[in-house]
Design a protein around this motif. Structure first.
Motif: not given
Length: 490
Positions: A336-361
């Motif tokens: 993908k173009y650009g850095p990987p972004q989490c679909f859950r917390c909208q953070g960068f350089f990790h995926s939502s599958k292994f993220c337990t942060r508070t979700p952000r829309c």
């Protein structure tokens, strides 16, 4: 007059079997194509054998129809047996791999250690017996009681390792053990935990939980733990899930799937038929779906398949050229173009599958997932990273590291280009130095040029003066070589 044989009356079971035969056959074939485990294939084999037994018990009236149905059942049974064998082999190999990873994580040895020492019963101290026969008999009895074995008897001795004993003058063979194989190292990704107030207590608790000396790093309010084994990695993740801690991590290298893109198939091709055809070619596909355009949402003639990462599955890029009688091209999935972004917390350089942060829309910056957002179509979006009027996945966001990474790459590129092809200086320092020296030097006044005097060829008119040296007593001229030359010329 010929007598016709009496035909037996069909039973209700026979009539019911003939009615559902075609439907049952179709369901068996569909189940066989969609089965992914050996248990599902085994159920198809049992159903096919039951249908074969009933077909022989309640045969069709026409011999041709009976033979055709028997052949069809035989083909389905052979295909099911072949698929069961192949699937079962893959499952056993996968179970062995999981078991070996678990053994390596625990550090369990494959075979018990051999006892390096033998327990020898010590003899009581007493007077020495002068009789040699008695001493020899005692030694023989002790040797019989204590069996000995030379564990190095099978080692071979090379001729170039011979040395000479400096004391006795005899040659002895020096045996050196060969190099041991390096221990296999596992790359285990780190685990980052957010908002930890008592980091030291948490690290100590995790060390007690995993029974390992874990290393950690403090990054602001984040606490990054570095597990050493996959078992410790899974234990820490389970602890985070049970205690509802916020953090993120990455996937283990052995769990990463091999993803490939199939180009050239029709859009309306069912994914199950693609999986079935690839299964016949030996590729076990876990998932297959049609790819869509991100902007329009329309389906594209591209299908992405996911498989277990193995050496055989990697050959799909060069060995598969036809699927369901259609020529295709199998390519590697582009990044993908650009850095990987989490679909859950909208953070960068990790995926939502292994993220337990508070979700952000991603649309309205609310504390919920994007699929639960109730924002209307006409409302303006809001970024949860910078608060701007754009989605959180906008590449032009000030918090997006893409522009910063591009600027750093461009700066490094310019530095490399300057080292390889330096630009010429804009000012010539040597010319500048010459001009400054000329300006500092005072210019003499411009005198009138002297009049031109013609050269006199008559050397006799040239008078060379005499050098006269005065003496204390008397004065007399002293002729020098120049004066003698002058006299000669006169």
């Amino acid at each position: 007059m010929d007598i016709q044989p009496e035909q037996s009356t069909p039973t209700p079971e026979n009539v019911e079997f003939h009615k559902i035969f075609e439907t049952t056959m179709n369901s068996l074939v569909t189940t066989l194509n969609s089965s992914r485990t050996s248990e599902e294939v085994a159920s198809v084999i049992r159903g096919t054998e039951e249908m074969d037994a009933k077909l022989r018990e309640f045969p069709f009236s026409l011999q041709e129809v009976q033979s055709s149905n028997l052949r069809q059942l035989g083909d389905v049974l052979d295909e099911a047996k072949f698929k069961f064998t192949h699937t079962r082999k893959l499952e056993i190999a996968e179970q062995q791999k999981i078991l070996q990873n678990q053994i390596d994580a625990w550090g369990v040895l494959t075979k018990p250690l051999e006892a390096p020492f033998q327990v020898i019963i010590s003899k009581k101290k007493g007077r020495k017996n002068s009789d040699e026969d008695n001493s020899d008999s005692k030694k023989a009895k002790i040797d019989d009681l204590i069996p000995t074995q030379n564990k190095f008897a099978e080692l071979t001795v090379s001729s170039n390792m011979d040395t000479t004993d400096p004391i006795e003058g005899t040659s002895t063979d020096a045996v050196h053990p060969g190099p041991t194989a390096p221990q296999k190292k596992f790359h285990v990704p780190p685990i980052t935990i957010d908002n930890v107030s008592n980091q030291a207590a948490l690290l100590k608790h995790l060390q007690q939980l995993t029974k390992l000396k874990l290393e950690a790093k403090l990054i602001g309010t984040k606490f990054r733990v570095f597990p050493q084994t996959p078992y410790a990695y899974s234990q820490i993740r389970r602890y985070i899930d049970e205690n509802n801690l916020e953090g993120y991590t990455y996937m283990l290298p052995e769990d990463k799937k091999l993803r490939a893109v199939i180009r050239g198939l029709p859009i309306d091709m069912p994914p199950m038929e693609i999986i079935s055809d690839l299964d016949k070619q030996g590729f076990r596909v876990d998932d297959c779906h049609n790819m869509t355009n991100r902007k329009t949402g329309a389906p594209m003639p591209l299908f992405m398949v996911s498989m277990i990462r193995s050496d055989f599955h990697k050959s799909i890029f060069r060995s598969v050229s036809v699927i369901n009688y259609v020529k295709v091209t199998v390519e590697i999935l582009r990044k993908k173009y650009g850095p990987p972004q989490c679909f859950r917390c909208q953070g960068f350089f990790h995926s939502s599958k292994f993220c337990t942060r508070t979700p952000r829309c991603v649309k309205c910056a609310g504390n919920h997932l994007a699929k639960e957002c109730e924002k209307l179509f006409g409302d303006k979006p809001k970024c949860c990273l910078c608060g701007g009027e754009h989605p959180a996945n906008f590449l032009g966001c000030p918090k997006n590291p893409k522009p910063r990474l591009d600027a750093e790459k461009e700066k490094k590129r310019q530095q490399r280009a300057a080292l390889t092809n330096p630009e010429p200086p804009k000012v010539n320092f040597w010319e500048q130095r010459t001009q400054s020296a000329t300006q500092r030097q005072p210019q003499p006044p411009n005198p009138d040029p002297p009049p031109h005097r013609p050269l006199n060829p008559n050397l006799s008119q040239v008078k060379i003066p005499h050098l006269i040296f005065l003496n204390n007593s008397k004065t007399q001229p002293f002729k020098t070589p120049l004066s003698s030359l002058n006299s000669l010329l006169q």
